[in-house]
Structure formats: C-alpha cells, structure tokens
Write a protein that holds these residues in place. Structure first.
Motif, PDB file in Angstrom:
ATOM      1  N   TRP A 248      60.659  21.196   5.957  1.00  0.00           N
ATOM      2  CA  TRP A 248      60.901  21.102   7.398  1.00  0.00           C
ATOM      3  C   TRP A 248      62.223  21.765   7.765  1.00  0.00           C
ATOM      4  O   TRP A 248      62.296  22.587   8.683  1.00  0.00           O
ATOM      5  CB  TRP A 248      60.897  19.619   7.784  1.00  0.00           C
ATOM      6  CG  TRP A 248      61.421  19.289   9.148  1.00  0.00           C
ATOM      7  CD1 TRP A 248      61.173  19.965  10.310  1.00  0.00           C
ATOM      8  CD2 TRP A 248      62.279  18.193   9.491  1.00  0.00           C
ATOM      9  NE1 TRP A 248      61.828  19.348  11.360  1.00  0.00           N
ATOM     10  CE2 TRP A 248      62.498  18.269  10.889  1.00  0.00           C
ATOM     11  CE3 TRP A 248      62.858  17.163   8.769  1.00  0.00           C
ATOM     12  CZ2 TRP A 248      63.291  17.339  11.568  1.00  0.00           C
ATOM     13  CZ3 TRP A 248      63.639  16.234   9.443  1.00  0.00           C
ATOM     14  CH2 TRP A 248      63.849  16.326  10.812  1.00  0.00           C
TER      15      TRP A 248
ATOM     16  N   LEU B 151      59.855  33.554   4.668  1.00  0.00           N
ATOM     17  CA  LEU B 151      59.177  32.415   4.039  1.00  0.00           C
ATOM     18  C   LEU B 151      58.046  32.857   3.115  1.00  0.00           C
ATOM     19  O   LEU B 151      57.716  32.145   2.160  1.00  0.00           O
ATOM     20  CB  LEU B 151      58.631  31.482   5.121  1.00  0.00           C
ATOM     21  CG  LEU B 151      59.688  30.664   5.886  1.00  0.00           C
ATOM     22  CD1 LEU B 151      59.053  29.933   7.060  1.00  0.00           C
ATOM     23  CD2 LEU B 151      60.374  29.671   4.960  1.00  0.00           C
TER      24      LEU B 151
ATOM     25  N   GLU C 292      62.132  25.751   7.129  1.00  0.00           N
ATOM     26  CA  GLU C 292      61.494  26.510   8.206  1.00  0.00           C
ATOM     27  C   GLU C 292      62.430  26.651   9.398  1.00  0.00           C
ATOM     28  O   GLU C 292      62.488  27.710  10.041  1.00  0.00           O
ATOM     29  CB  GLU C 292      60.194  25.814   8.636  1.00  0.00           C
ATOM     30  CG  GLU C 292      59.070  25.910   7.610  1.00  0.00           C
ATOM     31  CD  GLU C 292      57.794  25.282   8.118  1.00  0.00           C
ATOM     32  OE1 GLU C 292      57.689  25.057   9.346  1.00  0.00           O
ATOM     33  OE2 GLU C 292      56.900  25.007   7.294  1.00  0.00           O
TER      34      GLU C 292
END
Length: 496
Positions: free
Chosen positions: A191, A160, A194
């Motif tokens: 959302w 990320l 992740e």
C-alpha cells in the motif's frame, strides 16, 4: 385547489422521509443488536480460559512468543531466544502461516506475528505465552515509519512493473520468508509502496526536483502524510488497536472463523470494544511474561530471570552426554569416506554451541544480550538511513516526532483507545512481575546463603549437634564464672 395539491404532495414527501428515517433507525438498531449478540457470544466462548492459571509462572514445554509488531520483539528473538534455544528446537517458521507444523519433534519455540488464534493449533496445556507491549502512540508512529522505510527500498526501480519482475525472480531463487510475506507488512508495505511511486511520478510530471520541508510527517509531495495514513481504512482495520486485536486473535490474519465479523462489529460500534478489551486483559493475566518497550532495561532483566532462567534450568541433557553423543556421531561418520569433512565440521560446531548453552547462566545471558542488541541496532540504523535517502529530505527522528501537532497526537490516541487501556493494564502486570521476580531472587539468595553456611559450618547446621554445641558452650561459661569467682575470693583473703 393548487395550494391543497401542494400541501398534499409536501405531506406525502414528509411521510416518506419519516418512514425512511424510521426504517434506517430500525435497521441500525437491528444491526447493533446483531453485532452485540455476535461479540458477546465470542467473548463468552473466549472466557473458557479466562481463569488465571495457578502455574502461570512456570515455563511449559512450548514457548509461544506472540510478537506484536514494532515493540522490539525482533531484538528479543535474536538476542535472547536464539541464545536459549537451538535451531532444532525452533518450530518451523510460522509467520503468516508459512510452513508451520507444531507436531515437529522437539519443537520448543514458536516466534511469530500471528495472533492469539494460533493457540487453537497448539497444545494449550503445554504452551506458555509471552509478549511485549508498547505505548500505542509510539507504536503507530513506528508502524508508519517502518512501512515507509521498507517501501522506499523499492524506489531503486523505475516503476512497479520492474518491482514485480524482481520479486518473481527472487522467489524462484530462494524459499526464504521476506518482509512482504509477513503480517501485517504484506498489506501495509505494498500500500505504501504504490503511494510512494505515484507521488514520485507526479513530481516528475511537474518537473519538481528540489524539496524543502520542516515536517517529515507532512510531506505530501514525497510520501503519504501521517494524518492521511491514520485515517485510511487499511490503517483502521490493521494498525489501530492492533495490539488488542492481536492478543485476542481477531486480526485479519486470524485462524478463528468468526474473527472478521467480530472485528467488523467492534470497528462499527465502538462501545462493543469493551467486551474485547476484557478478553485481552484476561489473556495477558495468563501469560508467562509481559514486557514493555518503554521499560527496556527492566523488561530485559525480567525476561532473563522469568523465561531465561527456566529455559536454562530445564535442560535435561548434560554436557557429558552431549559430548558422548558428539563423539559417537563422529566415529560413525569417519568410516563413511573422505567426503564427510564438512559434515564433521557442522556436527562439531553444533556440539560446541550446545555446550555453550549448557554452561549458560542468567548473568552470561544478559552479557550476550547487551552485546547482541548493540550490533543489531547498528545494522538496523544503517539500513534505515540508506532507505530514507531515497525519500530525502524526509527523516524520521525523535525531534521530528516532537514537532507533530498535539491535535494529531490526540487523534491517534482516540483511534487507539482500546490499546491505550490495555497498555495501562499491562503496566500493572509489569509491576506485579517485578515484585514476583524480586521475591524469587531474595528467596534464591537466602537458600544460597544457607547452603554456603551449611557447607562451611556443617556441624552447626545439623540439629542434634547444634543443641550439643549450645550445651557445651553453656557448661564452659558456667565453669569459667565459677573459677573467676573463686579466684576473686582468694585475692580478697590475701589482702585482708
């Protein structure tokens, strides 16, 4: 003695428990009453524009396309509205309140995922609203699938942190609006992203590389299962009953100050949802057009006849005036040096595009639409396939949807009870629209027939000449009968 003390303690505990329960019940009642007051007050203030407008079938100066996510609105924007409106007539991109200025000169089209609260920024008496609704169950499936599809594109990155660095570089290079800037994807995609990275990291730690599954909607090793998705607080706040909340202006992206409190009350006390539903129905009643994703062909034809025909008829600048303006502009630019070639090319291209719009008809619009959606669907399908390769063997297909359990489908339906009722109401509106369009088409055909008849036989369509023609015909008929009878008499006399 000891038993008395025990009884006394137990009694005190019972009293305390009863008191706590009473306090909680009282607080709950107070909470409901407060919420009921809040929602009723909002609904009452929203009833100002509940009365159905008499001219709701007439297109006003500004067209506001309230785009409910995953209803096919992108197709309408690119394949209908972009054909009808020039770039100069589009309001600045308003997705998620980005660079929106309704005061822009010649602003005639606003297409956005913003909810109905956007109307507070617009001249209400000069604005027509259109929207498209979709079967709520299918819309939830599509929202889930698109969230996964977009999030999966980022799996080309190792982690990320790499995603964040890439996003920063991209923002410095361009000012374009990305999917991650637009509601509701600005919440749903990060959302899901992740979650995808977390599950991929977990597979690596387990050394798991080969995956086999028969259910793409329940692959917890690869992505968030559908049953987890629909029960997450984020989905409950944004996805479920999303169409209803968007149409009344109560999303978490609303301009209304009371939106969060009203939405929170409805989510907590479901019975208050009926008040919101009634407001949503009245909003639909006042819209120029309400389409249905499932009735794709009929909806497209209706849009062309309700919206497209009026946009075409409202053009006030003739082709000759545009050519004159284009010619004048070219003359002015030609004397400014040799660096005007590209400018002239752009002006010429714009002028030609305007002339094409000037010659547009409903029939030509539908032809352009059919060609456009074919190309658009092909490009979307290709991009979807490339994204889903990164989470193989997951593959969202119609067949895969049919494998989802009936229990889960019923749960989705229950979580979207307001949207289910609103969709049923929209179907009734759709039927009324079809009747209205058919009536207009018949009336137009009659007018055209009468006009053609008048042009071919003008003398018979002028009242005085029409009466004269009847009189002459009658006189000739009487004369013919008189001559015929006399002729018969002469014949009879000769035979005798």
């Amino acid at each position: 003695m000891r038993s008395k003390i025990i009884h006394l303690v137990l009694g005190l505990i019972l009293v305390v428990l009863l008191s706590v329960c009473t306090i909680k019940a009282s607080a709950s009642d107070d909470g409901y009453k407060q919420c009921e007051h809040t929602v009723k007050k909002w609904a009452s203030s929203s009833s100002v524009d509940h009365k159905v407008q008499e001219d709701k079938h007439s297109l006003r100066d500004l067209l506001f396309f309230l785009h409910v996510p995953r209803t096919g609105g992108r197709t309408y924007f690119h394949c209908f509205l972009k054909k009808l409106y020039s770039n100069s007539q589009e309001c600045p991109r308003s997705y998620d309140k980005l660079r929106f200025d309704p005061r822009k000169a010649n602003c005639r089209l606003l297409s956005t995922h913003d909810d109905y609260s956007m109307m507070s920024k617009l001249p209400k008496e000069k604005t027509s609203v259109v929207t498209i609704l979709r079967n709520p169950i299918d819309r939830v499936f599509s929202t889930y699938e698109f969230s996964v599809e977009v999030a999966a594109r980022f799996l080309i990155h190792p982690n990320l942190s790499s995603v964040a660095k890439m996003a920063q570089r991209a923002r410095r290079k361009t000012s374009a609006v990305s999917t991650l800037d637009i509601w509701p994807w600005k919440y749903l995609v990060p959302w899901m992203r992740e979650d995808l990275f977390a599950r991929r990291d977990a597979r690596k730690l387990r050394g798991q590389s080969h995956l086999v599954t028969n259910d793409s909607y329940d692959m917890e090793d690869v992505l968030m299962p559908l049953h987890e998705y629909i029960n997450d607080p984020i989905a409950r706040d944004i996805v479920h009953n999303g169409a209803t909340f968007q149409i009344v202006g109560l999303t978490n992206n609303s301009y209304f100050g009371e939106a969060h409190e009203v939405r929170h009350c409805v989510l907590k006390y479901h019975s208050l949802g009926d008040l919101v539903l009634e407001v949503a129905k009245r909003k639909l009643d006042n819209m120029l057009y309400v389409g249905l994703t499932e009735n794709h062909k009929e909806s497209a034809t209706m849009f062309a006849n309700i919206v497209g025909s009026q946009v075409i008829s409202q053009r006030t600048i003739s082709s000759s005036e545009k050519r004159s303006l284009l010619s004048s502009t070219k003359s002015d630019l030609t004397g400014q040096g040799n660096n005007t070639h590209q400018t002239l090319k752009n002006v010429s291209s714009t002028g030609e595009e305007e002339v094409r719009r000037e010659n547009l008809t409903v029939g030509k619009l539908m032809e352009a639409y059919e060609s456009c959606i074919s190309n658009l669907r092909n490009s979307q399908a290709e991009r979807r396939v490339n994204s889903l390769k990164r989470i193989s063997p997951a593959n969202f297909t119609k067949e895969a949807r049919r494998q989802v359990s009936k229990i889960l489908i019923e749960e989705i339906e229950s979580l979207n009870s307001l949207d289910m009722k609103l969709y049923t109401y929209a179907q009734h509106i759709f039927t009324k629209q079809q009747t209205h369009v058919l009536h207009n088409m018949v009336s137009a055909q009659e007018i055209q027939t009468n006009t053609q008849s008048a042009s071919v036989y003008p003398i018979f369509n002028n009242p005085p000449y029409w009466k004269l023609s009847i009189s002459v015909t009658a006189l000739l008929l009487v004369l013919f009968i008189f001559l015929f009878v006399n002729s018969r008499r002469r014949t009879s006399k000769v035979k005798l």
